[in-house]
Design a protein around this motif. Structure first.
Motif, PDB file in Angstrom:
ATOM      1  N   GLY A  39      46.454  50.571  55.282  1.00  0.00           N
ATOM      2  CA  GLY A  39      45.646  51.499  54.446  1.00  0.00           C
ATOM      3  C   GLY A  39      45.477  50.945  53.169  1.00  0.00           C
ATOM      4  O   GLY A  39      45.337  49.858  52.985  1.00  0.00           O
ATOM      5  N   LEU A  40      45.498  51.725  51.956  1.00  0.00           N
ATOM      6  CA  LEU A  40      45.258  51.277  50.612  1.00  0.00           C
ATOM      7  C   LEU A  40      46.082  50.154  50.297  1.00  0.00           C
ATOM      8  O   LEU A  40      45.510  49.357  49.543  1.00  0.00           O
ATOM      9  N   VAL A  41      47.368  49.902  50.752  1.00  0.00           N
ATOM     10  CA  VAL A  41      47.998  49.045  50.194  1.00  0.00           C
ATOM     11  C   VAL A  41      47.716  47.760  50.940  1.00  0.00           C
ATOM     12  O   VAL A  41      47.375  46.615  50.086  1.00  0.00           O
ATOM     13  N   GLY A  42      47.024  47.779  52.287  1.00  0.00           N
ATOM     14  CA  GLY A  42      46.507  46.665  52.818  1.00  0.00           C
ATOM     15  C   GLY A  42      45.139  46.238  52.111  1.00  0.00           C
ATOM     16  O   GLY A  42      45.105  45.045  51.807  1.00  0.00           O
ATOM     17  N   LEU A  43      44.393  47.084  51.620  1.00  0.00           N
ATOM     18  CA  LEU A  43      43.255  46.653  51.145  1.00  0.00           C
ATOM     19  C   LEU A  43      43.288  46.213  49.658  1.00  0.00           C
ATOM     20  O   LEU A  43      42.863  45.348  49.216  1.00  0.00           O
ATOM     21  N   GLY A  44      44.607  46.549  48.883  1.00  0.00           N
ATOM     22  CA  GLY A  44      44.763  45.873  47.614  1.00  0.00           C
ATOM     23  C   GLY A  44      45.572  44.468  47.898  1.00  0.00           C
ATOM     24  O   GLY A  44      44.984  43.500  47.323  1.00  0.00           O
ATOM     25  N   PHE A  45      46.239  44.220  49.128  1.00  0.00           N
ATOM     26  CA  PHE A  45      46.547  42.793  49.510  1.00  0.00           C
ATOM     27  C   PHE A  45      45.404  42.025  49.856  1.00  0.00           C
ATOM     28  O   PHE A  45      45.331  40.856  49.868  1.00  0.00           O
ATOM     29  N   ALA A  46      44.291  42.774  50.625  1.00  0.00           N
ATOM     30  CA  ALA A  46      43.280  42.202  50.913  1.00  0.00           C
ATOM     31  C   ALA A  46      42.648  41.098  49.672  1.00  0.00           C
ATOM     32  O   ALA A  46      41.997  40.296  49.563  1.00  0.00           O
ATOM     33  N   LEU A  47      42.397  42.138  48.612  1.00  0.00           N
ATOM     34  CA  LEU A  47      42.064  41.494  47.292  1.00  0.00           C
ATOM     35  C   LEU A  47      42.805  40.592  46.742  1.00  0.00           C
ATOM     36  O   LEU A  47      42.262  39.225  46.156  1.00  0.00           O
ATOM     37  N   LEU A  48      44.153  40.857  46.521  1.00  0.00           N
ATOM     38  CA  LEU A  48      44.994  39.810  45.830  1.00  0.00           C
ATOM     39  C   LEU A  48      45.070  38.337  46.575  1.00  0.00           C
ATOM     40  O   LEU A  48      45.106  37.386  46.156  1.00  0.00           O
ATOM     41  N   THR A  49      44.870  38.647  47.910  1.00  0.00           N
ATOM     42  CA  THR A  49      45.365  37.109  48.741  1.00  0.00           C
ATOM     43  C   THR A  49      43.933  36.365  48.759  1.00  0.00           C
ATOM     44  O   THR A  49      43.842  35.251  48.948  1.00  0.00           O
ATOM     45  N   LEU A  50      42.781  36.927  48.209  1.00  0.00           N
ATOM     46  CA  LEU A  50      41.510  36.319  47.889  1.00  0.00           C
ATOM     47  C   LEU A  50      41.484  35.844  46.400  1.00  0.00           C
ATOM     48  O   LEU A  50      40.969  34.623  46.116  1.00  0.00           O
ATOM     49  N   ILE A  51      41.985  36.698  45.497  1.00  0.00           N
ATOM     50  CA  ILE A  51      41.846  36.328  44.044  1.00  0.00           C
ATOM     51  C   ILE A  51      42.919  35.321  43.689  1.00  0.00           C
ATOM     52  O   ILE A  51      42.735  34.469  42.754  1.00  0.00           O
ATOM     53  N   GLU A  52      44.219  35.630  43.997  1.00  0.00           N
ATOM     54  CA  GLU A  52      45.363  34.813  43.379  1.00  0.00           C
ATOM     55  C   GLU A  52      45.176  33.356  43.555  1.00  0.00           C
ATOM     56  O   GLU A  52      45.421  32.490  42.723  1.00  0.00           O
ATOM     57  N   PRO A  53      44.754  32.873  44.813  1.00  0.00           N
ATOM     58  CA  PRO A  53      44.523  31.434  45.132  1.00  0.00           C
ATOM     59  C   PRO A  53      43.595  30.652  44.096  1.00  0.00           C
ATOM     60  O   PRO A  53      43.825  29.654  43.470  1.00  0.00           O
ATOM     61  N   VAL A  54      42.292  31.425  43.836  1.00  0.00           N
ATOM     62  CA  VAL A  54      41.409  30.931  43.025  1.00  0.00           C
ATOM     63  C   VAL A  54      41.833  30.701  41.505  1.00  0.00           C
ATOM     64  O   VAL A  54      41.548  29.882  40.760  1.00  0.00           O
ATOM     65  N   ARG A  55      42.585  31.744  41.179  1.00  0.00           N
ATOM     66  CA  ARG A  55      43.212  31.843  39.753  1.00  0.00           C
ATOM     67  C   ARG A  55      44.301  30.891  39.359  1.00  0.00           C
ATOM     68  O   ARG A  55      44.587  30.186  38.591  1.00  0.00           O
ATOM     69  N   PHE A  56      45.190  30.654  40.675  1.00  0.00           N
ATOM     70  CA  PHE A  56      46.302  29.778  40.678  1.00  0.00           C
ATOM     71  C   PHE A  56      45.781  28.148  40.621  1.00  0.00           C
ATOM     72  O   PHE A  56      46.256  27.580  39.843  1.00  0.00           O
ATOM     73  N   ALA A  57      44.599  27.880  41.118  1.00  0.00           N
ATOM     74  CA  ALA A  57      44.117  26.637  41.022  1.00  0.00           C
ATOM     75  C   ALA A  57      43.256  26.514  39.885  1.00  0.00           C
ATOM     76  O   ALA A  57      42.731  25.229  39.834  1.00  0.00           O
ATOM     77  N   ALA A  58      43.308  27.188  38.950  1.00  0.00           N
ATOM     78  CA  ALA A  58      42.404  27.070  37.698  1.00  0.00           C
ATOM     79  C   ALA A  58      42.681  25.909  37.012  1.00  0.00           C
ATOM     80  O   ALA A  58      41.833  25.151  36.327  1.00  0.00           O
ATOM     81  N   CYS A  59      44.065  25.406  36.860  1.00  0.00           N
ATOM     82  CA  CYS A  59      44.205  24.302  36.030  1.00  0.00           C
ATOM     83  C   CYS A  59      44.444  22.939  36.873  1.00  0.00           C
ATOM     84  O   CYS A  59      44.906  22.193  36.240  1.00  0.00           O
ATOM     85  N   ALA A  60      43.959  23.111  38.034  1.00  0.00           N
ATOM     86  CA  ALA A  60      43.987  21.842  38.988  1.00  0.00           C
ATOM     87  C   ALA A  60      42.705  21.223  38.790  1.00  0.00           C
ATOM     88  O   ALA A  60      41.835  21.378  38.069  1.00  0.00           O
ATOM     89  N   ASP A  61      42.716  19.777  39.454  1.00  0.00           N
ATOM     90  CA  ASP A  61      41.610  19.007  39.201  1.00  0.00           C
ATOM     91  C   ASP A  61      40.213  19.699  39.915  1.00  0.00           C
ATOM     92  O   ASP A  61      40.413  20.621  40.551  1.00  0.00           O
ATOM     93  N   ARG A  62      39.358  19.279  39.503  1.00  0.00           N
ATOM     94  CA  ARG A  62      37.963  19.695  40.081  1.00  0.00           C
ATOM     95  C   ARG A  62      37.702  19.956  41.417  1.00  0.00           C
ATOM     96  O   ARG A  62      37.337  20.667  41.956  1.00  0.00           O
ATOM     97  N   GLY A  63      38.228  18.646  42.109  1.00  0.00           N
ATOM     98  CA  GLY A  63      37.826  18.879  43.605  1.00  0.00           C
ATOM     99  C   GLY A  63      38.809  19.828  44.206  1.00  0.00           C
ATOM    100  O   GLY A  63      38.245  20.627  45.201  1.00  0.00           O
ATOM    101  N   THR A  64      39.838  20.039  43.740  1.00  0.00           N
ATOM    102  CA  THR A  64      40.910  21.088  44.236  1.00  0.00           C
ATOM    103  C   THR A  64      40.338  22.289  44.041  1.00  0.00           C
ATOM    104  O   THR A  64      40.316  23.244  44.712  1.00  0.00           O
ATOM    105  N   ARG A  65      39.694  22.409  42.839  1.00  0.00           N
ATOM    106  CA  ARG A  65      39.291  23.770  42.688  1.00  0.00           C
ATOM    107  C   ARG A  65      38.070  24.402  43.147  1.00  0.00           C
ATOM    108  O   ARG A  65      38.009  25.360  43.812  1.00  0.00           O
TER     109      ARG A  65
END
Length: 462
Positions: free
Chosen positions: A362-388
């Protein structure tokens, strides 16, 4: 009133409780660096066994009424063998159990926990529990495959092995299609294009590799052979992803806007391609697919409304995977038959990862759908350009390709494998960036600088 309370509770969970819980659960753990052969073999055999051996069903509820088929039993046995392997590794080093709680794996781990919790209200609890266990087992096995200090240099090698294993498993189908003059989608697979695309990104944006040319060719061949219209359309995500991976704030904002526009265009073409006859004819020729199939998104435009109607009153879902697989239990089969215009109704998936997330939790699943897409991009923000770039391209393609596949939210599949791969890549690259910035490795993840929070050294050899 109950629905309103559930909505408020879910919003409060993601706004208040989730950040606190993530802060409490996040651990600092060095890279695993486990031996590669056994987990990779187990995962590859499990992923591609259904392409070689499967017993077809004629009804969506057949597994409930007729019991397990031989291929179901083989799948369960493979899951058990993988769990046994993990048990042996955990007995030797219990830190392996902590790996899924390291960032950026943690949000996905929490999602798996919620999936298991949904068995309490699942329409088929046993099925939800099994699918959750299967997802947990093969996700941890995938982490052992990719979580290693040299993953930036080995990612393309590992993905090439997976791609070659898939090509071998579907060789008879490829030969049959080629004999009929079909090249594009000669062994159609809605999941493998993402793995092939990641192989291409790793070869192109990753560290120099003497096999780069061969890997790029393998990625292109695999993408064409597996290709579907949706996976090909998902390539439009590459441009916005490269902008989002930029260090310049203005370029990133423009990339986000362009990504949202790409999603709108993608969805419009899925349901409204028939309004552009010339484009429809051109794509039909290029993709070697019937006009009717492209015009209605291979039937998805027909059963999506029915699927939504069956699940709309379940704000907490009806059980991870079960609500997809047994949607017939939520709506009368005769009504489905009337809507879909066929006697034998056989829907085992919503073919949309956001609908799968909604149907499952349900709504929890939709919330995690967004988190699992957004978190990796945010987490990689300080990595090298190729990884980003690799992370952003994979995640945006996953979001678009997920419009026609269950993605991360119905079962374990090679999309989850690719997803875990980019998480491991981001983790390794971020540690390297933090080592250069001199962050104290004893600092808790939650207390470190927002841009670079996790460090660690490789585990000592066994």
């Amino acid at each position: 009133m109950l629905n309103a309370l559930i909505a408020v509770a879910v919003a409060t969970w993601f706004a208040v409780a989730y950040p606190v819980l993530r802060r409490r659960l996040a651990v600092r753990i060095p890279s695993g660096g486990a031996p590669l052969a056994w987990p990779l073999a187990l995962v590859v055999v499990f992923a591609f066994m259904p392409l070689v051996f499967t017993v077809p069903r004629e009804d969506g509820n057949a597994v409930l009424e007729q019991g397990l088929t031989a291929s179901n039993v083989v799948t369960i046995v493979l899951t058990g063998l993988t769990a046994l392997y993990l048990g042996v590794k955990i007995a030797a080093d219990r830190r392996i159990l902590l790996l899924p709680f390291a960032m950026p794996y943690l949000p996905f781990t929490m999602m798996v926990g919620v999936n298991g919790l949904s068995a309490a209200w699942s329409i088929v609890p046993a099925y939800t529990l099994y699918r959750t266990a299967e997802l947990a087992v093969f996700t941890l096995a995938s982490i052992l495959i990719f979580d290693r200090p040299d993953i930036r240099h080995r990612l393309a090698d590992i993905l090439a092995i997976v791609t070659l294993a898939w090509l071998v498993s579907v060789t008879p189908e490829i030969l049959q299609s080629l004999a009929a003059g079909i090249v594009f989608s000669s062994a159609k697979n809605n999941m493998m294009p993402l793995v092939c695309a990641l192989l291409g990104f790793a070869a192109w944006f990753g560290p120099p590799n003497r096999r780069r040319g061969r890997y790029l060719l393998l990625a292109a061949v695999g993408f064409v052979i597996a290709g579907s219209a949706a996976s090909t359309g998902a390539l439009i995500a590459v441009g916005p992803a490269l902008m989002i991976a930029s260090r310049r704030p203005g370029v990133r904002v423009a990339g986000v806007i362009l990504a949202l526009a790409s999603i709108v265009v993608f969805l419009f073409l899925m349901v409204g391609l028939s309004t552009f006859p010339a484009l429809l004819d051109a794509l039909s020729v290029i993709l070697q697919k019937p006009r009717e199939e492209l015009a209605n998104a291979t039937g998805r435009g027909t059963f999506w409304p029915t699927f939504i109607a069956a699940t709309r009153d379940h704000l907490l879902g009806s059980g991870f995977s079960a609500a997809d697989r047994f949607v017939q239990l939520l709506i009368p089969t005769t009504e489905l038959a009337d809507e879909l215009g066929r006697d034998a109704v056989f829907i085992t998936s919503s073919h949309n990862m956001f609908l799968s997330a909604w149907a499952g939790t349900g709504l929890v699943g939709l919330g995690f759908a967004l988190l699992t897409l957004i978190e990796p991009v945010r987490f990689a923000a300080c990595a090298d350009r190729g990884t980003r770039r690799i992370v952003a391209c994979l995640i945006l393609m996953l979001a678009l390709n997920g419009m026609t596949t269950p993605g991360l939210f119905q079962d374990w599949n090679v999309n989850v494998l690719a997803y875990v791969a980019v998480l491991a890549l981001a983790r390794a690259a971020r540690r390297e960036a933090e080592a250069r910035t001199g962050i104290d490795p004893t600092t808790r993840w939650a207390d470190a600088a927002p841009s670079c929070r996790e460090t660690g050294q490789a585990w000592p050899a066994a």
